[in-house]
Design a protein around this motif. Structure first.
Motif, PDB file in Angstrom:
ATOM      1  N   PRO A   1       0.829  -1.210   0.000  1.00 11.27           N
ATOM      2  CA  PRO A   1       0.000   0.000   0.000  1.00 11.27           C
ATOM      3  C   PRO A   1       0.866   1.264   0.000  1.00 11.27           C
ATOM      4  CG  PRO A   1      -0.210  -1.194   2.080  1.00 11.27           C
ATOM      5  CD  PRO A   1       0.686  -1.988   1.199  1.00 11.27           C
ATOM      6  N   ILE A   2       0.306   2.374  -0.431  1.00  9.89           N
ATOM      7  CA  ILE A   2       1.061   3.624  -0.558  1.00  9.89           C
ATOM      8  C   ILE A   2       1.453   4.182   0.799  1.00  9.89           C
ATOM      9  CG2 ILE A   2      -0.984   5.085  -0.663  1.00  9.89           C
ATOM     10  CD1 ILE A   2       2.232   5.640  -2.653  1.00  9.89           C
ATOM     11  N   TRP A   3       0.629   3.969   1.817  1.00  8.64           N
ATOM     12  CA  TRP A   3       0.968   4.502   3.135  1.00  8.64           C
ATOM     13  C   TRP A   3       2.209   3.845   3.697  1.00  8.64           C
ATOM     14  CZ3 TRP A   3       0.949   0.657   6.647  1.00  8.64           C
ATOM     15  CH2 TRP A   3       0.120  -0.431   6.416  1.00  8.64           C
ATOM     16  N   PHE A   4       2.503   2.607   3.286  1.00  7.07           N
ATOM     17  CA  PHE A   4       3.721   1.941   3.733  1.00  7.07           C
ATOM     18  C   PHE A   4       4.959   2.663   3.214  1.00  7.07           C
ATOM     19  CE2 PHE A   4       6.995  -1.341   3.671  1.00  7.07           C
ATOM     20  CZ  PHE A   4       6.898  -1.801   4.981  1.00  7.07           C
ATOM     21  N   ALA A   5       4.917   3.111   1.971  1.00  2.00           N
ATOM     22  CA  ALA A   5       6.038   3.857   1.396  1.00  2.00           C
ATOM     23  C   ALA A   5       6.193   5.212   2.079  1.00  2.00           C
ATOM     24  CB  ALA A   5       5.836   4.036  -0.105  1.00  2.00           C
ATOM     25  N   VAL A   6       5.083   5.854   2.411  1.00  2.00           N
ATOM     26  CA  VAL A   6       5.145   7.150   3.100  1.00  2.00           C
ATOM     27  C   VAL A   6       5.765   6.987   4.483  1.00  2.00           C
ATOM     28  CG1 VAL A   6       3.749   9.021   4.060  1.00  2.00           C
ATOM     29  CG2 VAL A   6       3.230   8.115   1.790  1.00  2.00           C
ATOM     30  N   ILE A   7       5.351   5.957   5.207  1.00  7.33           N
ATOM     31  CA  ILE A   7       5.915   5.698   6.540  1.00  7.33           C
ATOM     32  C   ILE A   7       7.407   5.391   6.426  1.00  7.33           C
ATOM     33  CG2 ILE A   7       5.881   4.081   8.488  1.00  7.33           C
ATOM     34  CD1 ILE A   7       3.590   5.998   8.575  1.00  7.33           C
ATOM     35  N   PHE A   8       7.808   4.639   5.415  1.00  5.66           N
ATOM     36  CA  PHE A   8       9.219   4.305   5.228  1.00  5.66           C
ATOM     37  C   PHE A   8      10.049   5.563   4.977  1.00  5.66           C
ATOM     38  CE2 PHE A   8      12.781   3.179   2.430  1.00  5.66           C
ATOM     39  CZ  PHE A   8      13.456   2.324   3.283  1.00  5.66           C
TER      40      PHE A   8
END
Length: 126
Positions: free
Chosen positions: A43-50
């Motif tokens: 999901p895109i939120w995983f990349a944002v958190i990373f």
């Protein structure tokens, strides 16, 4: 120390501790709400958190360097106290950095230098 440097460091030194609490809560949420079947990709939120995690790690390295230089140059503590504060900032930085700010850095008088007095004035002369 310049007031804008002191205020900027004061705000930024609280970010790692707040992020640490957010990250622990986020990990607990992810573990308790694990998907029951295979998903369709990341999901895109995983990349944002990373990306935000990498940013906070880089910020912590910069703050550690700032506090070590500031301890060595601009504060009038004993050498033992400086070493203990420096080791503490490396070992438990998100906790020690706000404490250092509220105990010492916030009370520094305004001046033309970034880290306090120049090295020749900060060190005692024999």
């Amino acid at each position: 120390m310049k007031p804008w440097v002191r205020n900027t460091v004061g705000v930024l030194c609280h970010v790692p501790g707040i992020y640490m609490l957010f990250f622990m809560a986020f990990m607990i949420l992810m573990i308790t709400n694990a998907p029951k079947e295979n998903g369709h990709g990341m999901p895109i939120w995983f990349a944002v958190i990373f990306i935000f995690h990498i940013f906070v790690m880089f910020l912590m390295f910069l703050l550690m360097a700032f506090f070590v230089i500031w301890l060595l140059k601009g504060i009038t503590l004993s050498t033992e106290a400086k070493v203990i504060w420096a080791i503490g900032s490396f070992m438990i930085g998100p906790i020690i950095m706000p404490i250092l700010y509220w105990l010492y850095l916030r009370k520094m008088p305004d001046g033309p230098y970034f880290f306090g007095a120049p090295l020749s004035e900060a060190s005692p002369q024999a």
